[in-house]
Design an enzyme around this catalytic site. Structure first.
Site, mmCIF file in Angstrom:
data_model
loop_
_atom_site.group_PDB
_atom_site.id
_atom_site.type_symbol
_atom_site.label_atom_id
_atom_site.label_comp_id
_atom_site.label_asym_id
_atom_site.label_seq_id
_atom_site.Cartn_x
_atom_site.Cartn_y
_atom_site.Cartn_z
ATOM 1 N N GLY A 1 38.238 44.430 37.990
ATOM 2 C CA GLY A 1 38.689 45.789 37.678
ATOM 3 C C GLY A 1 38.261 46.793 38.731
ATOM 4 O O GLY A 1 38.017 46.463 39.892
ATOM 5 N N ASP A 2 38.129 48.035 38.311
ATOM 6 C CA ASP A 2 37.860 49.141 39.241
ATOM 7 C C ASP A 2 36.559 48.980 40.009
ATOM 8 O O ASP A 2 36.401 49.549 41.092
ATOM 9 C CB ASP A 2 37.814 50.469 38.472
ATOM 10 C CG ASP A 2 39.155 50.859 37.876
ATOM 11 O OD1 ASP A 2 40.132 50.102 38.068
ATOM 12 O OD2 ASP A 2 39.228 51.916 37.211
ATOM 13 N N ILE B 1 27.863 35.364 37.969
ATOM 14 C CA ILE B 1 28.198 36.753 37.668
ATOM 15 C C ILE B 1 29.475 37.133 38.424
ATOM 16 O O ILE B 1 29.541 37.004 39.651
ATOM 17 C CB ILE B 1 27.060 37.718 38.047
ATOM 18 C CG1 ILE B 1 25.770 37.349 37.308
ATOM 19 C CG2 ILE B 1 27.457 39.161 37.723
ATOM 20 C CD1 ILE B 1 24.584 38.230 37.652
ATOM 21 N N TYR B 2 30.472 37.591 37.690
ATOM 22 C CA TYR B 2 31.758 37.980 38.244
ATOM 23 C C TYR B 2 31.918 39.503 38.103
ATOM 24 O O TYR B 2 31.292 40.132 37.250
ATOM 25 C CB TYR B 2 32.895 37.293 37.501
ATOM 26 C CG TYR B 2 32.894 35.780 37.588
ATOM 27 C CD1 TYR B 2 33.771 35.112 38.439
ATOM 28 C CD2 TYR B 2 32.032 35.017 36.801
ATOM 29 C CE1 TYR B 2 33.789 33.729 38.512
ATOM 30 C CE2 TYR B 2 32.036 33.635 36.876
ATOM 31 C CZ TYR B 2 32.911 32.988 37.725
ATOM 32 O OH TYR B 2 32.922 31.616 37.798
ATOM 33 N N ALA B 3 32.783 40.075 38.916
ATOM 34 C CA ALA B 3 33.110 41.501 38.796
ATOM 35 C C ALA B 3 34.612 41.669 38.943
ATOM 36 O O ALA B 3 35.215 41.134 39.879
ATOM 37 C CB ALA B 3 32.378 42.327 39.854
ATOM 38 N N CYS C 1 46.951 53.852 31.263
ATOM 39 C CA CYS C 1 47.980 54.428 32.139
ATOM 40 C C CYS C 1 48.971 55.288 31.369
ATOM 41 O O CYS C 1 49.688 56.104 31.968
ATOM 42 C CB CYS C 1 48.735 53.318 32.875
ATOM 43 S SG CYS C 1 47.680 52.333 33.958
ATOM 44 N N THR D 1 41.209 41.611 28.772
ATOM 45 C CA THR D 1 42.170 40.619 29.243
ATOM 46 C C THR D 1 41.481 39.311 29.595
ATOM 47 O O THR D 1 41.957 38.226 29.235
ATOM 48 C CB THR D 1 42.951 41.151 30.459
ATOM 49 O OG1 THR D 1 43.610 42.365 30.100
ATOM 50 C CG2 THR D 1 43.991 40.144 30.927
ATOM 51 N N ASN E 1 27.395 37.979 44.526
ATOM 52 C CA ASN E 1 26.454 37.127 45.244
ATOM 53 C C ASN E 1 25.684 36.205 44.308
ATOM 54 O O ASN E 1 24.917 35.356 44.762
ATOM 55 C CB ASN E 1 25.499 37.970 46.091
ATOM 56 C CG ASN E 1 24.749 39.027 45.304
ATOM 57 O OD1 ASN E 1 25.354 39.767 44.516
ATOM 58 N ND2 ASN E 1 23.451 39.125 45.503
ATOM 59 N N TYR F 1 74.338 43.367 45.667
ATOM 60 C CA TYR F 1 75.188 44.533 45.910
ATOM 61 C C TYR F 1 76.349 44.650 44.926
ATOM 62 O O TYR F 1 77.074 43.704 44.654
ATOM 63 C CB TYR F 1 75.752 44.510 47.332
ATOM 64 C CG TYR F 1 76.863 45.525 47.504
ATOM 65 C CD1 TYR F 1 76.584 46.891 47.408
ATOM 66 C CD2 TYR F 1 78.183 45.137 47.688
ATOM 67 C CE1 TYR F 1 77.598 47.840 47.515
ATOM 68 C CE2 TYR F 1 79.200 46.066 47.809
ATOM 69 C CZ TYR F 1 78.897 47.426 47.706
ATOM 70 O OH TYR F 1 79.895 48.360 47.801
#
Length: 440
Positions: A276-277, A272-274, A43, A15, A268, A419
């Site tokens: 997801g899980d 660098i990115y992280a 999923c 993604t 940090n 309603y």
């Protein structure tokens, strides 16, 4: 040319690659995925096994060839990143098909390696876990090739419950065991009673406080001393982070091996990115750290990271609410907010109600049980849980939006439902929990 390397595909990695390409046509984007499939709907895997999703191709989004042709993204499957060197901005990659190893340099690195399924140290070839499409294919093929009739499901979380239901629909005899009497940990335990009711109704055998000791051939020896023959074992025992490629580097990990990130999903190291899980952040509505290994968070992170890299600005991530749902036969069990175990950090009150999902006189009315926890000092909602055969997820979605906007429990009286007798009641169950909270 800016080179962006993404470790892992599926909901997070694939993604963010697509989002980056949408925002910038000049980036060199490389995805290294250690397994066979770079994108698939994980999923939906249990529902394919149950025949609810009849066509396997419906679970596949893009092949590497499709990503290259349609989006100019270089995706390499069976390519495992075995080491990350932040000082050199370099990754080491192993081609799992031929064993060759090489290095590649990045300007930006996005870690989306996900997690792997826990498994028991069983000496048998009939035990499986379900985490990706390869696992699904292996389970399906084993069932067909070995004339499987009876399956032991180990664990009582989302995966185990979904697999049990779908194998039951597939016509297989299923038995569930769990090592404690606490099941489906996202829910209040008393609200999980419908899980046992559904199994009792179908005469599905389940045993709590039970574990596997050993397996000999098709005979499973349990720690209780019982033994029984099965054709297959499927384990749903939680997950462990895939951090092997960077756990011995200067990339910071938390005590459980996950990667803490800031509001832009940076580690940090700013390049660098992280996502997801693997990523760890905070709740949106309270100051507690959390991890939510579900699809929404991966997709939201992918969007923020792509904007942060390509546009030099992005809306900061405001945190998780942890909204979740599981279908188990006729019932939906769903919740949002902090976990039951985290309530101890607050001076909390609780209010609940049971009523029909729409006007009781209209055909098809089903009862919903809704429970809402709130902070007694601020009156803000901490957690909500609902269970029922119809309409439970709708109420949790509404409460998720209420929590996103810091509404109080008392303001739920002001919720105006759309309603009509087929859809709700003049005083919806959300209104009723608000009214009932006024005396607390």
């Amino acid at each position: 040319m800016t080179h962006i390397i993404i470790v892992g595909g599926v909901a997070g990695g694939a993604t963010v690659a697509s989002q980056l390409r949408r925002l910038n046509s000049d980036y060199k984007i490389t995805v290294y995925e250690k397994d066979r499939d770079v994108t698939f709907a994980n999923c939906g895997l249990p529902y394919y096994l149950g025949g609810i999703i009849p066509d396997r191709s419906q679970l596949l989004n893009y092949t590497p060839e499709g990503l290259k042709e349609q989006k100019d993204i270089d995706a390499h499957v069976y390519h495992e990143v075995t080491h990350v060197d932040p000082s050199k901005k370099e990754v080491t990659v192993k081609n799992r098909e031929n064993g060759e190893t090489f290095t590649d340099n990045y300007d930006k690195l996005i870690l989306s390696p996900g997690c792997r399924a826990n498994s028991l140290p069983l000496d048998t070839d009939m035990a499986f876990t379900l985490r990706n499409l390869e696992d699904t294919d292996a389970i399906e093929n084993y069932i067909k090739q070995n004339n499987v009739k009876k399956v032991l499901i180990v664990g009582a979380g989302y995966i185990s419950l979904e697999v049990l239901e779908n194998l039951y629909h597939h016509g297989l005899e299923t038995v569930l065991i769990h090592r404690s009497d606490k099941v489906n940990k996202f829910m209040d335990q008393d609200m999980n009673q419908v899980i046992f009711d559904a199994m009792d109704e179908r005469k599905i055998d389940y045993r709590l406080n039970e574990e596997i000791d050993t397996v000999e051939g098709k005979t499973v020896h349990f720690k209780s001393g019982k033994q029984e023959d099965f054709d297959m074992i499927i384990e749903g025992l939680g997950i462990v982070p895939n951090n092997e490629s960077f756990k011995d580097t200067d990339i910071k990990l938390d005590d459980d091996g996950y990667v803490p990130v800031n509001a832009y999903f940076q580690t940090n190291f700013e390049d660098i990115y992280a996502i997801g899980d693997i990523a760890s952040y905070y709740y949106r509505h309270v100051d507690l750290p959390t991890r939510v290994p579900l699809a929404w968070g991966a997709h939201r992170a992918a969007s923020i990271v792509a904007q942060h890299i390509a546009l030099d600005s992005a809306p900061p991530f405001k945190g998780f609410l942890g909204a979740n749902a599981v279908k188990f036969f006729d019932y939906t069990l769903t919740s949002v907010g902090i976990s039951p175990n985290e309530l101890k950090h607050f001076n909390y009150g609780m209010t609940e109600n049971e009523q029909y999902n729409h006007a009781s006189y209209f055909p098809g009315a089903e009862r919903i049980h809704l429970r809402v926890y709130f902070d007694k000092d601020t009156r803000r909602i901490l957690r909500a849980a609902a269970v029922g055969k119809a309409g439970a997820d709708k109420r949790i979605d509404v409460l998720s939006m209420a929590m996103q906007n810091n509404m109080t429990i008392d303001e739920l009286t002001e919720f105006e439902p759309a309603y009509a007798p087929p859809y709700s009641s003049p005083k919806d169950i959300i209104n009723m929990v608000g009214y009932k909270a006024q005396s607390k």
